[in-house]
Design a protein around this motif. Structure first.
Motif, PDB file in Angstrom:
ATOM      1  N   PHE A  94       8.191   8.761   3.713  1.00 38.12           N
ATOM      2  CA  PHE A  94       6.794   9.171   3.826  1.00 38.12           C
ATOM      3  C   PHE A  94       5.869   8.120   3.219  1.00 38.12           C
ATOM      4  O   PHE A  94       4.853   7.745   3.821  1.00 38.12           O
ATOM      5  CB  PHE A  94       6.612  10.515   3.123  1.00 38.12           C
ATOM      6  CG  PHE A  94       5.192  10.971   3.007  1.00 38.12           C
ATOM      7  CD1 PHE A  94       4.479  11.371   4.132  1.00 38.12           C
ATOM      8  CD2 PHE A  94       4.561  10.999   1.771  1.00 38.12           C
ATOM      9  CE1 PHE A  94       3.170  11.791   4.026  1.00 38.12           C
ATOM     10  CE2 PHE A  94       3.252  11.423   1.667  1.00 38.12           C
ATOM     11  CZ  PHE A  94       2.553  11.815   2.794  1.00 38.12           C
ATOM     12  N   GLN A 110       0.798   8.932  -2.290  1.00 38.78           N
ATOM     13  CA  GLN A 110       0.325   8.414  -1.006  1.00 38.78           C
ATOM     14  C   GLN A 110      -1.090   7.852  -1.101  1.00 38.78           C
ATOM     15  O   GLN A 110      -1.413   6.840  -0.493  1.00 38.78           O
ATOM     16  CB  GLN A 110       0.443   9.559   0.016  1.00 38.78           C
ATOM     17  CG  GLN A 110      -0.371   9.472   1.262  1.00 38.78           C
ATOM     18  CD  GLN A 110      -1.782   9.954   1.057  1.00 38.78           C
ATOM     19  OE1 GLN A 110      -2.709   9.282   1.452  1.00 38.78           O
ATOM     20  NE2 GLN A 110      -1.964  11.075   0.404  1.00 38.78           N
ATOM     21  N   CYS A 140       2.197  13.553  -2.423  1.00 37.93           N
ATOM     22  CA  CYS A 140       0.934  13.350  -1.705  1.00 37.93           C
ATOM     23  C   CYS A 140      -0.044  12.549  -2.562  1.00 37.93           C
ATOM     24  O   CYS A 140      -0.799  11.731  -2.058  1.00 37.93           O
ATOM     25  CB  CYS A 140       0.334  14.686  -1.296  1.00 37.93           C
ATOM     26  SG  CYS A 140      -0.965  14.497  -0.078  1.00 37.93           S
ATOM     27  N   GLU A 145       2.328   1.637   5.655  1.00 44.80           N
ATOM     28  CA  GLU A 145       2.183   0.903   6.913  1.00 44.80           C
ATOM     29  C   GLU A 145       0.896   1.304   7.629  1.00 44.80           C
ATOM     30  O   GLU A 145       0.199   0.467   8.183  1.00 44.80           O
ATOM     31  CB  GLU A 145       3.395   1.170   7.820  1.00 44.80           C
ATOM     32  CG  GLU A 145       4.634   0.472   7.307  1.00 44.80           C
ATOM     33  CD  GLU A 145       5.895   0.905   8.023  1.00 44.80           C
ATOM     34  OE1 GLU A 145       5.817   1.757   8.929  1.00 44.80           O
ATOM     35  OE2 GLU A 145       6.968   0.383   7.668  1.00 44.80           O
ATOM     36  N   ALA A 146       0.578   2.593   7.572  1.00 47.31           N
ATOM     37  CA  ALA A 146      -0.650   3.045   8.211  1.00 47.31           C
ATOM     38  C   ALA A 146      -1.861   2.418   7.524  1.00 47.31           C
ATOM     39  O   ALA A 146      -2.935   2.338   8.106  1.00 47.31           O
ATOM     40  CB  ALA A 146      -0.738   4.562   8.172  1.00 47.31           C
ATOM     41  N   ARG A 147      -1.674   1.989   6.279  1.00 48.13           N
ATOM     42  CA  ARG A 147      -2.779   1.332   5.581  1.00 48.13           C
ATOM     43  C   ARG A 147      -2.680  -0.177   5.648  1.00 48.13           C
ATOM     44  O   ARG A 147      -3.333  -0.885   4.887  1.00 48.13           O
ATOM     45  CB  ARG A 147      -2.814   1.800   4.130  1.00 48.13           C
ATOM     46  CG  ARG A 147      -3.073   3.286   4.032  1.00 48.13           C
ATOM     47  CD  ARG A 147      -3.621   3.660   2.704  1.00 48.13           C
ATOM     48  NE  ARG A 147      -4.143   5.007   2.728  1.00 48.13           N
ATOM     49  CZ  ARG A 147      -5.390   5.313   3.048  1.00 48.13           C
ATOM     50  NH1 ARG A 147      -6.241   4.365   3.378  1.00 48.13           N
ATOM     51  NH2 ARG A 147      -5.779   6.557   3.033  1.00 48.13           N
ATOM     52  N   PHE A 183       5.621   5.088   5.417  1.00 47.27           N
ATOM     53  CA  PHE A 183       4.715   5.310   6.542  1.00 47.27           C
ATOM     54  C   PHE A 183       3.268   5.183   6.089  1.00 47.27           C
ATOM     55  O   PHE A 183       2.459   4.507   6.726  1.00 47.27           O
ATOM     56  CB  PHE A 183       4.956   6.683   7.167  1.00 47.27           C
ATOM     57  CG  PHE A 183       3.761   7.195   7.931  1.00 47.27           C
ATOM     58  CD1 PHE A 183       3.360   6.558   9.091  1.00 47.27           C
ATOM     59  CD2 PHE A 183       3.032   8.269   7.461  1.00 47.27           C
ATOM     60  CE1 PHE A 183       2.244   7.001   9.787  1.00 47.27           C
ATOM     61  CE2 PHE A 183       1.911   8.711   8.143  1.00 47.27           C
ATOM     62  CZ  PHE A 183       1.508   8.069   9.307  1.00 47.27           C
ATOM     63  N   ALA A 184       2.936   5.843   4.972  1.00 46.08           N
ATOM     64  CA  ALA A 184       1.547   5.811   4.504  1.00 46.08           C
ATOM     65  C   ALA A 184       1.117   4.378   4.207  1.00 46.08           C
ATOM     66  O   ALA A 184      -0.019   3.990   4.472  1.00 46.08           O
ATOM     67  CB  ALA A 184       1.394   6.694   3.273  1.00 46.08           C
ATOM     68  N   GLU A 205       9.716  16.939   7.026  1.00 48.25           N
ATOM     69  CA  GLU A 205      11.055  16.518   7.428  1.00 48.25           C
ATOM     70  C   GLU A 205      11.393  15.110   6.931  1.00 48.25           C
ATOM     71  O   GLU A 205      12.507  14.642   7.093  1.00 48.25           O
ATOM     72  CB  GLU A 205      11.199  16.619   8.948  1.00 48.25           C
ATOM     73  CG  GLU A 205      10.537  15.519   9.759  1.00 48.25           C
ATOM     74  CD  GLU A 205       9.019  15.707   9.936  1.00 48.25           C
ATOM     75  OE1 GLU A 205       8.481  16.714   9.449  1.00 48.25           O
ATOM     76  OE2 GLU A 205       8.393  14.837  10.558  1.00 48.25           O
ATOM     77  N   MET A 206      10.403  14.430   6.310  1.00 52.79           N
ATOM     78  CA  MET A 206      10.653  13.049   5.892  1.00 52.79           C
ATOM     79  C   MET A 206      11.186  12.986   4.469  1.00 52.79           C
ATOM     80  O   MET A 206      10.987  13.901   3.675  1.00 52.79           O
ATOM     81  CB  MET A 206       9.351  12.246   5.955  1.00 52.79           C
ATOM     82  CG  MET A 206       8.758  12.139   7.321  1.00 52.79           C
ATOM     83  SD  MET A 206       7.265  11.143   7.276  1.00 52.79           S
ATOM     84  CE  MET A 206       7.941   9.537   7.642  1.00 52.79           C
ATOM     85  N   ARG A 264       4.625  -3.741   1.307  1.00 53.01           N
ATOM     86  CA  ARG A 264       4.831  -2.304   1.419  1.00 53.01           C
ATOM     87  C   ARG A 264       5.847  -1.828   0.381  1.00 53.01           C
ATOM     88  O   ARG A 264       5.608  -0.861  -0.343  1.00 53.01           O
ATOM     89  CB  ARG A 264       5.360  -1.992   2.827  1.00 53.01           C
ATOM     90  CG  ARG A 264       5.742  -0.548   3.030  1.00 53.01           C
ATOM     91  CD  ARG A 264       6.630  -0.387   4.237  1.00 53.01           C
ATOM     92  NE  ARG A 264       7.970  -0.916   3.985  1.00 53.01           N
ATOM     93  CZ  ARG A 264       8.928  -0.962   4.903  1.00 53.01           C
ATOM     94  NH1 ARG A 264       8.695  -0.563   6.124  1.00 53.01           N
ATOM     95  NH2 ARG A 264      10.120  -1.449   4.597  1.00 53.01           N
ATOM     96  N   PRO A 298      -1.037  18.082   1.820  1.00 53.53           N
ATOM     97  CA  PRO A 298      -0.136  18.119   2.966  1.00 53.53           C
ATOM     98  C   PRO A 298       0.781  16.902   3.026  1.00 53.53           C
ATOM     99  O   PRO A 298       0.358  15.792   2.719  1.00 53.53           O
ATOM    100  CB  PRO A 298      -1.091  18.126   4.168  1.00 53.53           C
ATOM    101  CG  PRO A 298      -2.326  17.482   3.659  1.00 53.53           C
ATOM    102  CD  PRO A 298      -2.432  17.843   2.215  1.00 53.53           C
ATOM    103  N   VAL A 299       2.024  17.126   3.411  1.00 53.40           N
ATOM    104  CA  VAL A 299       3.007  16.048   3.575  1.00 53.40           C
ATOM    105  C   VAL A 299       3.871  16.401   4.781  1.00 53.40           C
ATOM    106  O   VAL A 299       3.908  17.547   5.196  1.00 53.40           O
ATOM    107  CB  VAL A 299       3.918  15.917   2.338  1.00 53.40           C
ATOM    108  CG1 VAL A 299       3.257  15.103   1.261  1.00 53.40           C
ATOM    109  CG2 VAL A 299       4.298  17.281   1.788  1.00 53.40           C
ATOM    110  N   TYR A 300       4.566  15.395   5.325  1.00 53.43           N
ATOM    111  CA  TYR A 300       5.466  15.665   6.450  1.00 53.43           C
ATOM    112  C   TYR A 300       6.779  16.197   5.902  1.00 53.43           C
ATOM    113  O   TYR A 300       7.509  15.454   5.257  1.00 53.43           O
ATOM    114  CB  TYR A 300       5.697  14.398   7.265  1.00 53.43           C
ATOM    115  CG  TYR A 300       4.476  13.951   8.022  1.00 53.43           C
ATOM    116  CD1 TYR A 300       4.139  14.568   9.218  1.00 53.43           C
ATOM    117  CD2 TYR A 300       3.661  12.932   7.554  1.00 53.43           C
ATOM    118  CE1 TYR A 300       3.008  14.183   9.925  1.00 53.43           C
ATOM    119  CE2 TYR A 300       2.530  12.540   8.255  1.00 53.43           C
ATOM    120  CZ  TYR A 300       2.214  13.164   9.441  1.00 53.43           C
ATOM    121  OH  TYR A 300       1.096  12.768  10.126  1.00 53.43           O
TER     122      TYR A 300
END
Lengths: 249, 322
Positions: free
Chosen positions: B94, B145, B142, B100-102, B97-98, B88-89, B109, B84-86
């Protein structure tokens, strides 16, 4: 540690904001909100004929506008993630569920706040034509923002319940409608004949309207603020409970 | 690095995973095999903290998933099923974001994003919106990511699903390379992949762990393992079969094919104490003693697909058996 927590929330919030503005969601919402707000204020509310230097004719419509527009924005919050499978990605990142919920909520709230901020011409109009009380106007805007946040939190909760966005939309409209009408005499009248007084009062106390009205009049009541904040926190907390409970497929 | 201890998962009244235990050490690539619906994805979702197990414990790098979930999850890179991926990005958006979330921000980054764009060959499409990408690129996005933070543990649910043969090859090479200093679990339906990348495999069927061993060990447990295939010219089929059957350690010898080129016989070993004797030298000696001409003599290693079929129940038959 608190710095990394804030950063985590910000990471989710930033991604979400990007999502709103790369898809038509934010633009459609903002334009429709502005058009409808204008229509009701000027055409239905007879803004100019009132001869008041205030935002009453404008803000009075917000609870009804938000009733449909906010659930439309909020219904996708979790339903879409679940459907696309990205929920699995998001919740297996080293973030807490709470950080993800807060990040997504804040992003959507910022979009609503932006739409509200873009109604600034009406403030300019009022200030040009008369000499309004700026404090009352600020309060009115605060009330509108808090109300949008409360509806949004409810939509976040219903969005977590179902992967079907239509279901989550309808559920949140119904809950928001209840919050809107809870103190209204026909609703309390339905209960008053058979329910004990504490229940009638209890139901009436759920209503957003008294608090919203107070803020419109420029009364900043700490109980009112507490009402909105606790409603938001409760709905977001419930979102977390539902998300944890529904991680079954 | 990964230790799963008697994992059980009930979905309502349905038992999806039934007391599965295993460990994966650093430097190991563990292949997760099993028919559809056997509980592979459910187990992987439990390992990554997405689904809480009904009972049992998981520890990742010494952190218990239950008490210290964030620390455990920080060590894991996860490629979920269907990648799965977003949509619209953009690809870079994407991945940012991944990262930064980590917990990777700023320069760190950007470096991480550049690194995985290179490892996963995403350079040509880095600015594209994900929904405009082909399935292979989306899958690799993905995959990228889950490598961003160079995690010591990788959990990949069907990492080569939907890729073309060239991409499959690249991804397998990547996994093999990373396998040297990471603990990797991957699920797959492609048995050749197990040979290509896995140092160990476990088979799970209807929620239960039914086999755990190196690919060679599992192959050796298949029915054809240890059989000797021999093609002879000269002797009559019957005579040869009788002579081969009489060898010490042979259970049976049957004629597989007869043609102008010769007769092909298969000699099956007789398992003793659970072990199958190696019949190769005995058959070769017999051929030499009888002065037969032999142009093929092969000891079968066994086949993974045969073993897989023997220990799992196909879903068409599941109703009757289960």
């Amino acid at each position: 540690m608190s710095c990394s927590r804030t950063r985590n929330v910000w990471a989710v919030c930033k991604r979400e904001l990007g999502g709103y503005f790369t898809s038509p969601v934010a633009y459609v919402f903002i334009i429709i909100f502005l058009v409808l707000a204008g229509f009701f204020t000027f055409n239905v509310g007879a803004f100019f004929a009132r001869g008041e230097a205030g935002l009453g004719a404008f803000l009075i419509w917000h609870p009804w506008l938000y009733l449909f527009l906010v659930p439309a924005v909020g219904m996708r919050l979790w339903a879409e993630e679940r459907k696309a499978g990205t929920l699995e990605l998001l919740l297996t990142m080293p973030l807490t569920t709470w950080q993800a919920i807060l990040g997504k909520f804040l992003a959507a709230w910022l979009v609503l706040a932006l739409a509200l901020a873009l109604t600034f011409p009406i403030v300019i109009t009022v200030c040009t034509l008369g000499d309004p009380d700026k404090g009352v106007m600020a309060c009115g805007y605060l009330g509108s923002l808090l109300l949008a946040g409360a509806y949004l939190a409810v939509s976040s909760m219903t969005s977590a319940m179902s992967r079907n966005q239509v279901v989550s939309f309808i559920l949140s409209v119904v809950i928001c409608l209840f919050l809107l009408l809870a103190g209204w005499p026909p609703v309390t009248g339905m209960l008053v004949n058979w329910a004990p007084a504490w229940l009638v009062d209890g139901v009436a106390a759920f209503s957003v309207m008294p608090w919203f009205d107070n803020l419109q009049k420029g009364v900043v009541d700490s109980r009112g603020l507490l009402y909105f904040l606790s409603l938001i926190l409760f709905a977001l907390f419930t979102t977390g409970v539902i998300l944890r409970g529904r991680r079954t497929n | 690095m990964i230790a799963a201890n008697t994992l059980v998962k009930w979905f309502g009244a349905k038992l999806a995973v039934d007391a599965v235990s295993f460990t994966v050490a650093k430097g190991e690539v563990l292949g997760f095999l099993g028919p559809n619906g056997a509980g592979k994805s459910t187990t992987m979702r439990m390992l990554t903290g997405y689904l809480p197990p009904t009972s049992g414990t998981i520890s990742i790098g010494g952190h218990h998933l239950e008490d210290d979930g964030l620390a455990a999850r920080a060590l894991v890179g996860y490629l979920p099923e269907n990648a799965p991926v977003y949509p619209e990005m953009s690809v870079t958006g994407f991945l940012r974001f991944a990262a930064e979330a980590r917990g990777l921000w700023g320069k760190e980054r950007n470096l991480a994003v550049e690194r995985v764009i290179e490892t996963c060959f995403l350079e040509p499409i880095r600015r594209q919106t994900i929904e405009t990408l082909s399935k292979g690129y989306r899958h690799r996005t993905c995959l990228a990511q889950c490598l961003l933070h160079d995690p010591p543990v990788l959990v990949m649910d069907e990492p080569t699903d939907g890729l073309d043969p060239n991409q499959k090859h690249e991804v397998r090479n990547l996994i093999r390379r990373m396998g040297a200093d990471k603990a990797i679990i991957l699920s797959t339906h492609i048995l050749e992949e197990v040979d290509a990348v896995c140092s160990r495999a476990i088979v799970i069927d209807r929620g239960r762990l039914v086999a755990n061993g190196t690919p060679a060990e599992l192959r050796a447990r298949s029915a054809s393992a240890g059989q000797v295939r021999v093609r002879l010219q000269g002797p009559a089929a019957k005579e040869a079969a009788a002579a081969l059957r009489a060898l010490d350690g042979a259970a049976a010898a049957v004629v597989d094919a007869e043609s102008a080129a010769g007769i092909t016989l298969i000699v099956s070993p007789d398992p003793r104490d659970g072990r199958r004797p190696n019949l190769g030298p005995a058959v070769a000696a017999l051929v030499a003693a009888r002065h037969w001409t032999c142009d093929e003599l092969r000891v079968e290693e066994g086949r993974l697909d045969e073993f897989f079929r023997a220990v799992t129940v196909p879903d068409t038959k599941r109703e009757e058996k289960g």
